[in-house]
Design a protein around this motif. Structure first.
Motif, PDB file in Angstrom:
ATOM      1  N   ALA A 109       0.845  -1.194   0.000  1.00  0.00           N
ATOM      2  CA  ALA A 109       0.000   0.000   0.000  1.00  0.00           C
ATOM      3  C   ALA A 109       0.880   1.243   0.000  1.00  0.00           C
ATOM      4  N   ARG A 110       0.417   2.284  -0.720  1.00  0.00           N
ATOM      5  CA  ARG A 110       1.189   3.523  -0.807  1.00  0.00           C
ATOM      6  C   ARG A 110       0.582   4.587   0.092  1.00  0.00           C
ATOM      7  N   TYR A 111       1.432   5.190   0.913  1.00  0.00           N
ATOM      8  CA  TYR A 111       1.030   6.216   1.863  1.00  0.00           C
ATOM      9  C   TYR A 111       1.604   7.568   1.421  1.00  0.00           C
ATOM     10  N   ASN A 112       0.757   8.604   1.485  1.00  0.00           N
ATOM     11  CA  ASN A 112       1.182   9.978   1.199  1.00  0.00           C
ATOM     12  C   ASN A 112       1.832  10.126  -0.174  1.00  0.00           C
ATOM     13  N   GLN A 113       1.304   9.370  -1.139  1.00  0.00           N
ATOM     14  CA  GLN A 113       1.765   9.473  -2.523  1.00  0.00           C
ATOM     15  C   GLN A 113       3.227   9.084  -2.718  1.00  0.00           C
ATOM     16  N   GLN A 114       3.868   8.476  -1.698  1.00  0.00           N
ATOM     17  CA  GLN A 114       5.285   8.189  -1.865  1.00  0.00           C
ATOM     18  C   GLN A 114       5.761   6.903  -1.192  1.00  0.00           C
ATOM     19  N   GLU A 115       5.422   6.663   0.059  1.00  0.00           N
ATOM     20  CA  GLU A 115       5.992   5.528   0.783  1.00  0.00           C
ATOM     21  C   GLU A 115       5.153   4.267   0.595  1.00  0.00           C
ATOM     22  N   TRP A 116       5.783   3.202   0.136  1.00  0.00           N
ATOM     23  CA  TRP A 116       5.129   1.909  -0.001  1.00  0.00           C
ATOM     24  C   TRP A 116       5.445   1.024   1.201  1.00  0.00           C
ATOM     25  N   ARG A 117       4.410   0.396   1.774  1.00  0.00           N
ATOM     26  CA  ARG A 117       4.572  -0.550   2.868  1.00  0.00           C
ATOM     27  C   ARG A 117       4.003  -1.903   2.425  1.00  0.00           C
ATOM     28  N   GLN A 118       4.600  -2.967   2.934  1.00  0.00           N
ATOM     29  CA  GLN A 118       4.248  -4.295   2.434  1.00  0.00           C
ATOM     30  C   GLN A 118       4.091  -5.307   3.579  1.00  0.00           C
ATOM     31  N   TRP A 119       3.069  -6.150   3.443  1.00  0.00           N
ATOM     32  CA  TRP A 119       2.805  -7.225   4.407  1.00  0.00           C
ATOM     33  C   TRP A 119       2.712  -8.548   3.663  1.00  0.00           C
ATOM     34  N   LYS A 120       3.090  -9.620   4.363  1.00  0.00           N
ATOM     35  CA  LYS A 120       2.960 -10.967   3.817  1.00  0.00           C
ATOM     36  C   LYS A 120       2.213 -11.843   4.817  1.00  0.00           C
ATOM     37  N   TYR A 121       1.281 -12.628   4.314  1.00  0.00           N
ATOM     38  CA  TYR A 121       0.543 -13.577   5.141  1.00  0.00           C
ATOM     39  C   TYR A 121       0.002 -14.679   4.234  1.00  0.00           C
ATOM     40  N   GLN A 122      -0.794 -15.584   4.777  1.00  0.00           N
ATOM     41  CA  GLN A 122      -1.261 -16.724   3.996  1.00  0.00           C
ATOM     42  C   GLN A 122      -2.761 -16.959   4.171  1.00  0.00           C
ATOM     43  N   TRP A 123      -3.336 -17.601   3.162  1.00  0.00           N
ATOM     44  CA  TRP A 123      -4.660 -18.207   3.255  1.00  0.00           C
ATOM     45  C   TRP A 123      -4.476 -19.701   3.027  1.00  0.00           C
ATOM     46  N   HIS A 124      -5.080 -20.518   3.896  1.00  0.00           N
ATOM     47  CA  HIS A 124      -5.039 -21.957   3.678  1.00  0.00           C
ATOM     48  C   HIS A 124      -6.358 -22.387   3.060  1.00  0.00           C
ATOM     49  N   VAL A 125      -6.272 -23.107   1.953  1.00  0.00           N
ATOM     50  CA  VAL A 125      -7.466 -23.588   1.255  1.00  0.00           C
ATOM     51  C   VAL A 125      -7.704 -25.036   1.657  1.00  0.00           C
ATOM     52  N   ALA A 126      -8.788 -25.283   2.365  1.00  0.00           N
ATOM     53  CA  ALA A 126      -9.094 -26.629   2.846  1.00  0.00           C
ATOM     54  C   ALA A 126      -9.514 -27.542   1.697  1.00  0.00           C
ATOM     55  N   ASN A 127      -9.297 -28.816   1.882  1.00  0.00           N
ATOM     56  CA  ASN A 127      -9.785 -29.796   0.909  1.00  0.00           C
ATOM     57  C   ASN A 127     -11.299 -29.889   0.903  1.00  0.00           C
ATOM     58  N   ASP A 128     -11.915 -29.481   2.001  1.00  0.00           N
ATOM     59  CA  ASP A 128     -13.353 -29.643   2.189  1.00  0.00           C
ATOM     60  C   ASP A 128     -14.107 -28.397   1.744  1.00  0.00           C
ATOM     61  N   SER A 129     -15.119 -28.604   0.906  1.00  0.00           N
ATOM     62  CA  SER A 129     -15.974 -27.494   0.485  1.00  0.00           C
ATOM     63  C   SER A 129     -17.018 -27.225   1.560  1.00  0.00           C
ATOM     64  N   ILE A 130     -17.720 -26.126   1.403  1.00  0.00           N
ATOM     65  CA  ILE A 130     -18.807 -25.757   2.309  1.00  0.00           C
ATOM     66  C   ILE A 130     -20.120 -25.825   1.543  1.00  0.00           C
ATOM     67  N   ASP A 131     -21.223 -26.092   2.226  1.00  0.00           N
ATOM     68  CA  ASP A 131     -22.516 -26.076   1.549  1.00  0.00           C
ATOM     69  C   ASP A 131     -22.699 -24.735   0.839  1.00  0.00           C
ATOM     70  N   PRO A 132     -23.150 -24.732  -0.418  1.00  0.00           N
ATOM     71  CA  PRO A 132     -23.088 -23.524  -1.241  1.00  0.00           C
ATOM     72  C   PRO A 132     -24.124 -22.448  -0.950  1.00  0.00           C
ATOM     73  N   TYR A 133     -25.139 -22.747  -0.124  1.00  0.00           N
ATOM     74  CA  TYR A 133     -26.176 -21.741   0.109  1.00  0.00           C
ATOM     75  C   TYR A 133     -26.321 -21.435   1.595  1.00  0.00           C
ATOM     76  N   LEU A 134     -26.672 -20.185   1.859  1.00  0.00           N
ATOM     77  CA  LEU A 134     -26.838 -19.702   3.219  1.00  0.00           C
ATOM     78  C   LEU A 134     -28.131 -18.911   3.304  1.00  0.00           C
ATOM     79  N   THR A 135     -28.974 -19.237   4.279  1.00  0.00           N
ATOM     80  CA  THR A 135     -30.158 -18.418   4.535  1.00  0.00           C
ATOM     81  C   THR A 135     -29.986 -17.704   5.858  1.00  0.00           C
ATOM     82  N   TYR A 136     -30.606 -16.531   5.967  1.00  0.00           N
ATOM     83  CA  TYR A 136     -30.506 -15.735   7.188  1.00  0.00           C
ATOM     84  C   TYR A 136     -31.664 -14.761   7.240  1.00  0.00           C
TER      85      TYR A 136
END
Length: 488
Positions: A109-136
């Motif tokens: 992300a760029r701050y004040n039109q000049q400084e770039w800051r950077q983060w690293k992290y992960q998402w783990h994708v499970a082998n198991d799917s979720i039921d495709p519909y949600l009611t609320y």
């Protein structure tokens, strides 16, 4: 010449856009910790079929770049401003390639039109799917019981959403939550209150209106649960009383003046009752069948003087045998968690057994029967084989975490959480791996990451379903005009 001009113009315009979009250089400052993103999707476990996890950075930035990659699959989003929105086709291609693996995230992300800051992290994708519909249920989180209430269905694999029951069709009356049988869209129920109201039963898209209230019931039906075969529905009748707190940090208290549990046979249109589930000295509520149909799980509390002794209204977690073949209710009640022995809290509600029968998920609070107004409300999970209780610290927040339901494969559950502001509830999904370990939950993704900042309704009573419901909201209006199917 004109034909060539019309084809080259969009390409030139796209090239101009790319050239004008800022990108970080190799001097971006690497930051410790995690970025201030919303929703918080850092280091979460997600299903392989979930919609794009679009998010924003809650900082004053003028440009962002997000790279999501796994092996040779890579998505890069460059944008002015602070929002990251993924292309749906590219997103699902990435998830399929990352199934059972990690997606490496690089956010700059760029701050004040000049400084770039950077983060690293992960998402783990499970082998198991979720039921495709949600009611609320979408409801205003204010002092009113209901107003302009709607029940919606959302496909969690994309951003498609529709109303399945609307206040416009039922005269702005209260509607209870929608409940599936075994997450099956072809068998479900909801309840419309008021004149000509009743339980609206969906059987493969054919809707009927049930009157399951009889003379020996103290109130109307509120909480439902189907048996595994769909032949029976267990339900509670609750005489609900709302009251206001005098303390500034408390908003509303809702409690039952009376509550009992009954079972309806949907084939013979008869009501089964037991004195053990309809004791005048006891409040029985929140019933649910076990996946094998051998038990009814529910919550039970001794009567206290209300409203003055509402803090003494504390529910235990119980179960009673049930024979689905002959429709008989057992003669002995087992108390699984006593109101004086709840881990960390003193009152239990909303028990739900995972479809594989291994885990019992429930809500705990200090007292009472309406935990959405209790900031201390948390989820707990019991291993039904070892009876060990997991306090789910990675799942719970400092605000209300309550009503929940399972995905049909028992690997995911959804719950309602007010962790953002203590007022608006939102659906959160949690992965439970094969060892019974819960992972960090994540919020239902929206097409625009600013959606929750502007949406003035609470997501209440989320339920997962295996498919799209075979009826529309105007079908509910037509069902309301039908003759009652009565029970004895």
């Amino acid at each position: 010449m004109r034909h060539f001009f019309y084809h080259i113009l969009p390409i030139a315009f796209l090239s101009l856009l790319i050239a004008c979009t800022p990108t970080p250089d190799n001097q971006a400052k690497r930051m410790k910790g995690v970025p201030n993103t919303y929703p918080d999707y850092t280091d979460v476990t997600i299903p392989v079929n979930i919609a794009p996890l679009n998010f924003l950075l809650r900082d004053e930035v003028d440009a962002v770049e997000c790279i999501a990659e796994c092996g040779e699959q890579r998505i890069c989003v460059n944008a002015k401003g602070n929002e990251v929105c993924f292309n749906e086709k590219e997103w699902h291609q990435l998830l399929l390639s990352a199934k059972g693996k990690d997606i490496n995230m690089t956010l700059s992300a760029r701050y004040n039109q000049q400084e770039w800051r950077q983060w690293k992290y992960q998402w783990h994708v499970a082998n198991d799917s979720i039921d495709p519909y949600l009611t609320y249920r979408l409801i205003e989180p204010d002092y009113e019981i209901f107003n302009h209430l709607e029940l919606h269905e959302r496909c969690v694999e994309n951003f498609d959403e529709r109303a399945i029951a609307s206040y416009k069709s039922v005269g702005n009356r209260c509607m209870n939550c929608h409940t599936y049988a075994n997450q099956d869209p072809n068998l479900s129920m909801l309840y419309v209150r008021g004149e000509n109201g009743g339980a609206i039963l969906n059987q493969q898209g054919t809707l009927s209106k049930l009157n399951i209230k009889t003379d020996f019931m103290s109130g109307g039906s509120v909480y439902f649960g189907f048996s595994p075969t769909g032949k029976y529905v267990v339900f509670s009748t609750n005489n609900i009383i709302p009251a206001f707190h005098s303390q500034a940090n408390k908003r509303l208290e809702v409690y039952d003046k009376e509550s009992d549990i009954f079972v309806a046979n949907l084939q013979t249109h008869t009501i089964l009752r037991s004195d053990l589930l309809a004791d005048v000295n006891v409040q029985e509520t929140f019933p649910a069948f076990s996946p094998d149909g051998k038990y009814i799980y529910y919550c039970s509390a001794q009567n206290v003087a209300l409203p003055q002794d509402v803090k003494k209204l504390q529910y235990a977690l119980c179960r009673i045998p049930f024979n689905e073949w002959d429709g008989t209710i057992g003669t002995k009640v087992d108390t699984l968690v006593s109101a004086h022995n709840v881990k960390g809290k003193h009152s239990v509600c909303h028990p739900r057994v995972s479809p594989d029968g291994k885990y019992l998920l429930y809500t705990v609070a200090d007292y009472g029967t309406f935990p959405i107004w209790h900031p201390e409300a948390d989820l707990q999970m019991m291993n039904l084989q070892t009876e060990e209780i997991d306090s789910l610290q990675i799942v719970n927040s400092h605000k209300s975490d309550t009503y929940h339901s399972w995905s049909s494969n028992s690997r995911w559950f959804v719950f309602a959480s007010k962790r953002d502001d203590g007022l608006y509830g939102k659906p959160y999904f949690c992965y439970v791996d094969k060892n019974g370990k819960a992972h960090k939950p994540f919020c239902l993704p929206q097409k625009r990451p600013t959606f929750y900042d502007h949406f003035l309704k609470s997501f209440n009573a989320p339920e997962l379903g295996k498919g799209k419901l075979p009826f529309k909201h105007h079908d509910i209006k037509e069902a309301m005009l039908k003759e009652y199917v009565t029970f004895q």
